[in-house]
Design a protein around this motif. Structure first.
Motif, mmCIF file in Angstrom:
data_model
loop_
_atom_site.group_PDB
_atom_site.id
_atom_site.type_symbol
_atom_site.label_atom_id
_atom_site.label_comp_id
_atom_site.label_asym_id
_atom_site.label_seq_id
_atom_site.Cartn_x
_atom_site.Cartn_y
_atom_site.Cartn_z
ATOM 1 N N TYR A 148 -69.920 43.421 48.389
ATOM 2 C CA TYR A 148 -70.644 42.162 48.296
ATOM 3 C C TYR A 148 -70.135 41.340 47.114
ATOM 4 C CZ TYR A 148 -73.846 44.205 51.684
ATOM 5 O OH TYR A 148 -74.376 44.774 52.828
ATOM 6 N N ALA A 149 -70.287 40.032 47.199
ATOM 7 C CA ALA A 149 -69.746 39.131 46.179
ATOM 8 C C ALA A 149 -70.306 39.434 44.794
ATOM 9 C CB ALA A 149 -70.033 37.676 46.558
ATOM 10 N N ARG A 150 -71.559 39.863 44.731
ATOM 11 C CA ARG A 150 -72.182 40.133 43.427
ATOM 12 C C ARG A 150 -71.445 41.215 42.640
ATOM 13 N NH1 ARG A 150 -75.847 41.650 47.395
ATOM 14 N NH2 ARG A 150 -76.061 43.906 47.722
ATOM 15 N N GLU A 151 -70.739 42.118 43.352
ATOM 16 C CA GLU A 151 -70.017 43.188 42.666
ATOM 17 C C GLU A 151 -68.801 42.669 41.909
ATOM 18 O OE1 GLU A 151 -69.788 47.012 45.021
ATOM 19 O OE2 GLU A 151 -70.415 45.650 46.626
ATOM 20 N N LEU A 152 -68.344 41.479 42.258
ATOM 21 C CA LEU A 152 -67.200 40.878 41.571
ATOM 22 C C LEU A 152 -67.629 40.022 40.387
ATOM 23 C CD1 LEU A 152 -65.384 39.999 44.868
ATOM 24 C CD2 LEU A 152 -64.435 41.521 43.123
ATOM 25 N N GLY A 153 -68.936 39.766 40.269
ATOM 26 C CA GLY A 153 -69.487 39.112 39.087
ATOM 27 C C GLY A 153 -69.215 37.633 38.938
ATOM 28 N N VAL A 154 -68.817 36.939 40.009
ATOM 29 C CA VAL A 154 -68.490 35.513 39.869
ATOM 30 C C VAL A 154 -69.542 34.597 40.486
ATOM 31 C CG1 VAL A 154 -65.995 35.853 39.697
ATOM 32 C CG2 VAL A 154 -67.052 35.587 41.952
ATOM 33 N N GLN A 155 -70.684 35.140 40.920
ATOM 34 C CA GLN A 155 -71.689 34.286 41.550
ATOM 35 C C GLN A 155 -72.226 33.234 40.593
ATOM 36 O OE1 GLN A 155 -71.999 37.528 40.952
ATOM 37 N NE2 GLN A 155 -74.114 38.188 40.612
ATOM 38 N N GLY A 156 -72.275 33.560 39.300
ATOM 39 C CA GLY A 156 -72.726 32.579 38.315
ATOM 40 C C GLY A 156 -71.755 31.426 38.183
ATOM 41 N N ALA A 157 -70.466 31.748 38.123
ATOM 42 C CA ALA A 157 -69.445 30.706 38.020
ATOM 43 C C ALA A 157 -69.409 29.857 39.279
ATOM 44 C CB ALA A 157 -68.077 31.332 37.767
ATOM 45 N N MET A 158 -69.583 30.486 40.427
ATOM 46 C CA MET A 158 -69.613 29.730 41.686
ATOM 47 C C MET A 158 -70.812 28.792 41.722
ATOM 48 S SD MET A 158 -68.525 32.868 44.224
ATOM 49 C CE MET A 158 -68.698 31.962 45.764
ATOM 50 N N THR A 159 -71.943 29.259 41.228
ATOM 51 C CA THR A 159 -73.134 28.414 41.169
ATOM 52 C C THR A 159 -72.910 27.229 40.241
ATOM 53 O OG1 THR A 159 -74.529 30.361 41.566
ATOM 54 C CG2 THR A 159 -75.621 28.405 40.701
ATOM 55 N N ALA A 160 -72.214 27.465 39.134
ATOM 56 C CA ALA A 160 -71.905 26.373 38.207
ATOM 57 C C ALA A 160 -71.068 25.292 38.889
ATOM 58 C CB ALA A 160 -71.167 26.918 36.986
ATOM 59 N N LEU A 161 -70.138 25.720 39.738
ATOM 60 C CA LEU A 161 -69.324 24.751 40.480
ATOM 61 C C LEU A 161 -70.166 23.946 41.471
ATOM 62 C CD1 LEU A 161 -66.096 26.823 41.266
ATOM 63 C CD2 LEU A 161 -66.200 24.709 39.919
ATOM 64 N N LEU A 162 -71.238 24.558 41.954
ATOM 65 C CA LEU A 162 -72.060 23.939 43.002
ATOM 66 C C LEU A 162 -73.327 23.273 42.464
ATOM 67 C CD1 LEU A 162 -71.755 26.854 45.576
ATOM 68 C CD2 LEU A 162 -70.668 24.609 45.772
ATOM 69 N N LYS A 163 -73.500 23.280 41.159
ATOM 70 C CA LYS A 163 -74.737 22.772 40.533
ATOM 71 C C LYS A 163 -75.062 21.348 40.990
ATOM 72 C CE LYS A 163 -74.389 21.470 36.255
ATOM 73 N NZ LYS A 163 -74.679 20.012 36.272
ATOM 74 N N ASP A 164 -74.101 20.453 40.912
ATOM 75 C CA ASP A 164 -74.346 19.066 41.316
ATOM 76 C C ASP A 164 -74.268 18.887 42.828
ATOM 77 O OD1 ASP A 164 -74.776 18.102 38.728
ATOM 78 O OD2 ASP A 164 -72.631 17.868 38.375
ATOM 79 N N ALA A 165 -73.444 19.699 43.473
ATOM 80 C CA ALA A 165 -73.317 19.605 44.932
ATOM 81 C C ALA A 165 -74.626 19.939 45.635
ATOM 82 C CB ALA A 165 -72.205 20.527 45.429
ATOM 83 N N LEU A 166 -75.496 20.721 44.970
ATOM 84 C CA LEU A 166 -76.773 21.088 45.578
ATOM 85 C C LEU A 166 -77.753 19.917 45.615
ATOM 86 C CD1 LEU A 166 -78.299 23.541 46.779
ATOM 87 C CD2 LEU A 166 -79.176 23.994 44.482
ATOM 88 N N LYS A 167 -77.489 18.882 44.838
ATOM 89 C CA LYS A 167 -78.381 17.718 44.800
ATOM 90 C C LYS A 167 -78.059 16.774 45.957
ATOM 91 C CE LYS A 167 -78.409 17.908 39.733
ATOM 92 N NZ LYS A 167 -77.960 17.226 38.488
ATOM 93 N N PRO A 168 -79.066 16.331 46.730
ATOM 94 C CA PRO A 168 -78.823 15.406 47.844
ATOM 95 C C PRO A 168 -78.266 14.064 47.388
ATOM 96 C CG PRO A 168 -80.946 16.456 48.079
ATOM 97 C CD PRO A 168 -80.448 16.808 46.704
ATOM 98 N N ASN A 169 -77.498 13.440 48.276
ATOM 99 C CA ASN A 169 -76.886 12.140 48.005
ATOM 100 C C ASN A 169 -77.700 11.025 48.649
ATOM 101 O OD1 ASN A 169 -74.355 13.417 46.925
ATOM 102 N ND2 ASN A 169 -74.221 14.128 49.036
ATOM 103 N N LEU A 170 -77.946 9.960 47.895
ATOM 104 C CA LEU A 170 -78.682 8.805 48.409
ATOM 105 C C LEU A 170 -77.731 7.640 48.645
ATOM 106 C CD1 LEU A 170 -81.368 7.304 49.050
ATOM 107 C CD2 LEU A 170 -81.465 6.698 46.612
ATOM 108 N N VAL A 171 -77.764 7.093 49.870
ATOM 109 C CA VAL A 171 -77.026 5.867 50.205
ATOM 110 C C VAL A 171 -77.959 4.981 51.024
ATOM 111 C CG1 VAL A 171 -74.684 6.838 50.041
ATOM 112 C CG2 VAL A 171 -75.969 7.051 52.187
#
Length: 560
Positions: free
Chosen positions: A238-261
């Motif tokens: 599983y991905a958690r065994e590689l220890g990068v889920q935190g870094a991946m979440t950091a990359l996705l921090k802003d992407a998780l926010k919806p876009n308004l147009v």
């Protein structure tokens, strides 16, 4: 009907957009919760969710369609037009759509911003890089892949079996040459040689996770649950065994926010997430839909391709996970597409052909019946063309009357919100007078085979399901891991109710063949691959990219 010679991009470039801060203010959103990306698009803050927590949800309207044809149906156009029409009749509606993928934009399908006078804008930005969500998903996905290969290179303490790595790299572009590749060539310093491959970003499990995650903590947990592959011991990795889920979440921090147009008529639109429905679950993000339900009295959202794909997954996956209860389904069709289902060649669709229409309209009938099986009332929206004759219109109206559903002839492509007022009124009336008794079509506690059999028989009208030897092996491994009781996401051709794109109308006497199964443990569902569906599309002989250009002033042309 008004016939307009302007292209979609010319119409969009002539739009009188309001500053995105003003659009937000009109929705009751303060400037502190708006993160502008230029003048006309923005991210909405995490804090906004808690501020709206006690506000009553609006009504949820799903826009879906018959099976797509080369004649076009205009599902996104109707979604945008309906939102504009709702405002025309004095209703507070918020649109919630998926983000376009660059693959189809430069390939054959095109963008996903609507058409004519029912578009979301700025159209060029939305169809190209937008706010960078696709790039963030791509980067997070490929960080996990890099971590896997680096771990093996640096001693492989986990004992990762390079022959059984399931998680693939991704790219938001149609590139068939990357479907199957060999990496790690060129000597020891360049890694462990192994077979690998790319899929398009919208088919990535990271995309599915982003669209189903409730918050950053849930996102991180889901990423950690990704089944990456297997170890030499036979144990899952599983991905958690590689220890990068935190870094991946950091990359996705802003992407998780919806876009308004906004739309061409300044109706607010949340555009967020973009999984394809033929190879993924085909819905925009759960967070954007839930936010739209808080911000408007009506939330209008769509699901990809025909109702046999997008709507089924919307109901059985997204609504199940999000606790959503849809109040109405708008089922989009065109008379041209129904005649195509009746055997008329694309070149002859402008000519009246009532016999072909009566033959092909059975496809519409199946989709109406399917939506009723979920207990949700249906309104049919016919995206009308100037070549549709009165005799053809009457056939459709009579057919829908016999099916017990309202039908509206819309002209939202040519007239914008004004052309869909009748549809808006019928949708509102249906919601007020026909209560929804929504329920998913299967119990998730059933076995994977039982769930697939229900989908095949009830939605596709198949006689059953055939499993290849590879599918049986994959199924046994998934069951052994304890994931037999989660929803199923079928990857299937969008062009037919069956798994054969050539079988139009209402196919009979067939079985669905599942050639493989893939566990998306982070997303929370099992993907069943049928037919020849590929998770990395290819470009056509003459891709749309050949028509797109940009002048010295930055003006884009040829983008639809």
């Amino acid at each position: 009907m008004i016939f307009n010679m302007l292209s979609d991009i010319e119409i969009a470039q002539g739009a009188k957009m309001k500053p995105i801060i003003e659009i937000a203010e009109n929705m009751g959103i303060g400037s502190e919760d708006v993160e502008p990306y230029g003048h006309y698009k923005a991210k909405l803050s995490e804090a906004l969710y808690s501020k709206l927590a006690d506000k009553q949800d609006g009504k949820l309207i799903l826009v879906t369609a018959i099976n797509p044809t080369p004649a076009g149906e205009g599902k996104t156009t109707v979604s945008v037009g309906l939102a504009q029409s709702m405002h025309k009749i004095g209703k507070n509606a918020v649109l919630a759509l998926r983000e376009p993928s660059l693959g189809p934009v430069f390939g054959i399908k095109g963008g996903a911003a609507g058409g004519g006078y029912s578009q979301v804008v700025p159209m060029e930005d939305i169809n190209l890089h937008f706010t960078g969500d696709m790039h963030a998903i791509t980067a997070a996905n490929n960080l996990l892949c890099a971590a896997v290969d680096n771990h093996m290179q640096q001693g492989n303490e986990l004992g990762i079996d390079q022959r059984r790595i399931l998680f693939k790299r991704c790219l938001d572009m149609n590139d068939r040459a990357l479907r199957n590749i060999v990496i790690g060539m060129g000597g020891k310093v360049n890694g462990v040689p192994r077979e690998d491959g790319f899929q398009i970003t919208v088919a990535s499990e990271i995309m599915a996770i982003l669209c189903l995650a409730s918050d950053l903590d849930d996102l991180k947990k889901r990423i950690g649950n990704i089944l990456v592959g297997y170890k030499y011991s036979g144990e899952p990795l599983y991905a958690r065994e590689l220890g990068v889920q935190g870094a991946m979440t950091a990359l996705l921090k802003d992407a998780l926010k919806p876009n308004l147009v906004q739309t061409l008529e300044n109706t607010p639109a949340l555009i967020h997430g973009g999984p394809f429905a033929n190879i993924a679950h085909g819905c925009n993000s759960l967070r954007a839909t839930k936010l739209a339900l808080k911000l408007g009295d009506y939330c209008i959202t769509e699901a990809g391709f025909g109702s046999d794909l997008g709507a089924e997954k919307f109901f059985d996956i997204k609504c199940r996970f999000g606790g959503l209860k849809p109040d109405c389904v708008v089922l989009v069709a065109t008379i041209r597409a129904l005649k195509y289902n009746g055997g008329v060649a694309k070149a002859d669709l402008q000519t009246e052909n009532t016999q072909a229409l009566e033959k092909g309209i059975v496809n519409l009938g199946v989709h109406i019946e399917n939506m009723k099986k979920f207990g949700v009332p249906v309104v049919v929206a016919i995206n009308r063309f100037h070549t549709d004759t009165d005799a053809e219109v009457k056939i459709v109206e009579d057919f829908c009357g016999k099916m017990g559903v309202e039908v509206s002839m819309t002209e939202i492509f040519a007239k914008g919100g004004e052309g869909g007022k009748d549809l808006a009124q019928k949708v509102v009336s249906t919601i007020e007078n026909k209560p929804s008794n929504f329920a998913p079509i299967y119990d998730e506690k059933l076995s994977i085979k039982e769930k697939l059999d229900i989908i095949a028989r009830e939605i596709y009208r198949a006689d059953g399901v055939i499993y290849t030897a590879a599918a049986e092996k994959a199924l046994a491994e998934i069951v052994a891991l304890g994931y037999d009781n989660i929803p199923v996401c079928v990857a299937k051709t969008q062009y037919s109710l069956s798994d054969d794109p050539a079988k139009l109308g209402k196919p009979e006497g067939f079985r669905i063949t599942v050639r493989d199964l893939k566990l998306s443990a982070g997303a929370g569902f099992v993907v069943a691959l049928t037919g020849n569906i590929m998770t990395m599309p290819g470009l056509p002989k003459k891709p749309a990219a050949l028509n797109i250009d940009c002048d010295n002033n930055g003006n884009i042309t040829g983008l639809f």
